[in-house]
Motif scaffolding. Structure first.
Motif, short mmCIF file in Angstrom:
data_model
loop_
_atom_site.label_atom_id
_atom_site.label_comp_id
_atom_site.label_asym_id
_atom_site.label_seq_id
_atom_site.Cartn_x
_atom_site.Cartn_y
_atom_site.Cartn_z
N ALA A 36 -5.79 9.68 -5.57
CA ALA A 36 -4.52 10.39 -5.62
C ALA A 36 -3.98 10.66 -4.22
O ALA A 36 -2.80 10.42 -3.92
CB ALA A 36 -4.69 11.71 -6.40
N ILE A 37 -4.86 11.16 -3.33
CA ILE A 37 -4.45 11.46 -1.95
C ILE A 37 -4.08 10.18 -1.21
O ILE A 37 -3.09 10.13 -0.47
CB ILE A 37 -5.57 12.22 -1.21
CG1 ILE A 37 -5.77 13.60 -1.83
CG2 ILE A 37 -5.24 12.37 0.28
CD1 ILE A 37 -7.03 14.31 -1.33
N TYR A 38 -4.87 9.13 -1.42
CA TYR A 38 -4.61 7.84 -0.76
C TYR A 38 -3.21 7.32 -1.10
O TYR A 38 -2.46 6.91 -0.21
CB TYR A 38 -5.68 6.84 -1.19
CG TYR A 38 -5.51 5.46 -0.60
CD1 TYR A 38 -5.61 5.25 0.77
CD2 TYR A 38 -5.29 4.36 -1.42
CE1 TYR A 38 -5.47 3.97 1.31
CE2 TYR A 38 -5.16 3.08 -0.90
CZ TYR A 38 -5.25 2.90 0.48
OH TYR A 38 -5.11 1.64 1.00
N ALA A 39 -2.88 7.36 -2.38
CA ALA A 39 -1.56 6.87 -2.80
C ALA A 39 -0.45 7.69 -2.19
O ALA A 39 0.58 7.15 -1.73
CB ALA A 39 -1.47 6.88 -4.32
N ASP A 40 -0.62 9.02 -2.15
CA ASP A 40 0.43 9.89 -1.61
C ASP A 40 0.58 9.72 -0.11
O ASP A 40 1.70 9.69 0.42
CB ASP A 40 0.12 11.35 -1.95
CG ASP A 40 0.30 11.66 -3.44
OD1 ASP A 40 0.97 10.87 -4.12
OD2 ASP A 40 -0.24 12.68 -3.91
N ILE A 41 -0.55 9.58 0.61
CA ILE A 41 -0.47 9.41 2.07
C ILE A 41 0.15 8.06 2.41
O ILE A 41 0.92 7.94 3.37
CB ILE A 41 -1.86 9.55 2.72
CG1 ILE A 41 -2.37 10.99 2.57
CG2 ILE A 41 -1.81 9.18 4.20
CD1 ILE A 41 -3.76 11.22 3.13
N LYS A 42 -0.16 7.03 1.62
CA LYS A 42 0.45 5.72 1.85
C LYS A 42 1.97 5.81 1.77
O LYS A 42 2.68 5.20 2.58
CB LYS A 42 -0.05 4.70 0.82
CG LYS A 42 -1.42 4.14 1.11
CD LYS A 42 -1.67 2.83 0.36
CE LYS A 42 -1.53 2.96 -1.13
NZ LYS A 42 -1.80 1.68 -1.80
N LYS A 43 2.46 6.57 0.81
CA LYS A 43 3.91 6.72 0.67
C LYS A 43 4.50 7.43 1.89
O LYS A 43 5.55 7.04 2.42
CB LYS A 43 4.23 7.51 -0.60
CG LYS A 43 3.93 6.76 -1.89
CD LYS A 43 4.19 7.63 -3.10
CE LYS A 43 3.77 6.93 -4.39
NZ LYS A 43 3.93 7.82 -5.58
N VAL A 44 3.82 8.49 2.34
CA VAL A 44 4.29 9.23 3.51
C VAL A 44 4.32 8.33 4.75
O VAL A 44 5.25 8.39 5.56
CB VAL A 44 3.38 10.46 3.78
CG1 VAL A 44 3.74 11.11 5.10
CG2 VAL A 44 3.52 11.47 2.64
N LEU A 45 3.31 7.46 4.88
CA LEU A 45 3.22 6.58 6.05
C LEU A 45 4.07 5.32 5.91
O LEU A 45 4.14 4.52 6.84
CB LEU A 45 1.76 6.17 6.26
CG LEU A 45 0.77 7.29 6.61
CD1 LEU A 45 -0.66 6.74 6.68
CD2 LEU A 45 1.15 7.94 7.95
N GLY A 46 4.69 5.15 4.75
CA GLY A 46 5.50 3.95 4.54
C GLY A 46 4.67 2.70 4.34
O GLY A 46 5.17 1.58 4.52
N THR A 94 3.73 0.51 2.00
CA THR A 94 4.05 0.10 0.64
C THR A 94 3.90 -1.40 0.44
O THR A 94 4.45 -1.95 -0.51
CB THR A 94 5.48 0.53 0.28
OG1 THR A 94 6.38 -0.03 1.26
CG2 THR A 94 5.61 2.04 0.29
N GLY A 95 3.19 -2.06 1.32
CA GLY A 95 3.10 -3.52 1.24
C GLY A 95 1.87 -4.06 0.57
O GLY A 95 1.57 -5.24 0.71
N GLY A 96 1.13 -3.23 -0.16
CA GLY A 96 -0.06 -3.71 -0.85
C GLY A 96 0.30 -4.65 -1.98
O GLY A 96 1.42 -4.63 -2.49
N VAL A 97 -0.64 -5.49 -2.41
CA VAL A 97 -0.39 -6.46 -3.46
C VAL A 97 -1.05 -6.02 -4.75
O VAL A 97 -2.23 -5.71 -4.79
CB VAL A 97 -0.93 -7.85 -3.05
CG1 VAL A 97 -0.66 -8.87 -4.15
CG2 VAL A 97 -0.29 -8.30 -1.75
N GLU A 98 -0.28 -5.99 -5.83
CA GLU A 98 -0.80 -5.67 -7.17
C GLU A 98 -0.94 -6.95 -7.97
O GLU A 98 -0.01 -7.77 -7.99
CB GLU A 98 0.15 -4.70 -7.89
CG GLU A 98 0.29 -3.33 -7.22
CD GLU A 98 -0.93 -2.48 -7.38
OE1 GLU A 98 -1.77 -2.80 -8.24
OE2 GLU A 98 -1.05 -1.47 -6.66
N ILE A 99 -2.05 -7.15 -8.63
CA ILE A 99 -2.24 -8.37 -9.42
C ILE A 99 -2.55 -8.06 -10.88
O ILE A 99 -3.02 -8.92 -11.61
CB ILE A 99 -3.34 -9.27 -8.83
CG1 ILE A 99 -4.64 -8.48 -8.58
CG2 ILE A 99 -2.86 -9.94 -7.56
CD1 ILE A 99 -5.80 -9.35 -8.11
#
Length: 324
Positions: free
Chosen positions: A303-313, A315-320
């Motif tokens: 949960a924290i990882y996802a929220d911090i990623k958004k704050v840091l911008g 957003t380029g991870g790949v979903e498969i």
């Protein structure tokens, strides 16, 4: 199905570029993934230091600490004071900051690398293998960074008078036993952490996928508290599975960092001897507290990882995962 995912990835990339023309990429992007992973692991592991103290005591001295998690808290406080519950906080926070950077940043890197190597369509059809391989490689390098600090933490928790903190404990081990002693538990750490991380990521990814499918939601369109709630739920499931898978090696790791090796005994020999002494039942000592600890911290991490990623911008991870 795979074709739909390819189209979704292209659409997501185009939307991200339109929303943020200077979106990070390359080293910049993966350094942000690493920072988000470092922070989420340091925060969660640091916060759960008291649980880890009790869990380690139960593993190392089950005869004395035989009253379960709550009873263990009471025993530690009664005999050493409440401050003892924070023993090892320094090496825990520092060690898992480094480990989190390599684990989460590495997972994103290796996942993208494998997807590019096999192609999106093959990656979708073999996504469980992608998750497993990516997490295993990421964890190996993470453990290289974590091992010296984990050895120091276990020594401080198992021997409260050994030193007064991270620097003192680290220095004393190196001075009295040599630098190699800090990696004495590297093999059992790998046996614990690699299966743990593989289970953690693959179960999280598949549980996350299943929850979104059951709710009839598209992951790319969900945000805020709903996304956080789904990540927490997926993390709880993943944490419980990972705790059970890695429990015997976690017990061995605690033992080998406390117990001196016999003259001429190698790491593998010491592990075999300790495993025989523990037996199957002994290998799962402290499982209850560890499920509580790992389930909670894994849920918090994702949960924290996802929220911090958004704050840091980031957003380029790949979903498969297949499209809904």
């Amino acid at each position: 199905m795979a074709g739909a995912v390819s189209e979704n990835i292209a659409v997501a990339k185009a939307a991200a570029q339109q929303a943020n023309p200077v979106a990070p990429s390359g080293v910049d992007l993966y350094s942000r993934f690493a920072l988000a992973g470092a922070l989420c692991c340091a925060i969660t592991h640091g916060a759960l230091t008291p649980v880890d103290v009790v869990k380690t005591r139960i593993q190392l001295d089950p005869v004395t600490y035989n009253r379960g998690l709550i009873g263990g808290f009471r025993q530690v406080i009664a005999s050493e004071g409440a401050g003892a519950l924070l023993t090892g906080f320094g090496p825990t926070a520092a060690g898992y900051f480094l480990q989190g950077a390599f684990k989460f940043g590495g997972y994103e890197f290796w996942k993208k690398t494998f997807i590019e190597q096999v192609g999106v369509d093959n990656a979708v059809n073999n996504r469980t293998a992608i998750y497993l391989a990516s997490s295993a490689l990421a964890e190996f390098f993470a453990d290289v960074a974590l091992c010296p600090l984990e050895a120091t933490r276990i020594r401080l928790v198992s021997q409260p008078t050994f030193a007064n903190g991270l620097v003192g404990g680290f220095s004393r081990i190196v001075k009295e036993e040599g630098f190699g002693a800090l990696y004495g538990g590297f093999v059992p750490l790998l046996f614990k952490q690699v299966p743990y991380t593989m289970a953690k990521f693959v179960v999280f990814e598949r549980a996350n996928e299943a929850i979104y499918t059951a709710l009839g939601l598209n992951k790319s369109e969900v945000s805020g508290s709903k996304a956080t709630g789904i990540n927490l739920s997926s993390g709880l499931i993943a944490g419980a599975a990972a705790a059970v898978v890695s429990q015997p090696a976690d017990t061995l790791l605690s033992k080998i960092n406390k117990t001196p090796r016999l003259p001429g005994e190698g790491v593998v020999g010491a592990l075999a001897r300790l495993a025989r002494e523990l037996g199957l039942k002994g290998s799962f000592s402290g499982l209850g507290p560890r499920i509580v600890m790992v389930g909670t911290l894994t849920a918090g991490q994702f949960a924290i990882y996802a929220d911090i990623k958004k704050v840091l911008g980031a957003t380029g991870g790949v979903e498969i995962a297949p499209a809904k």
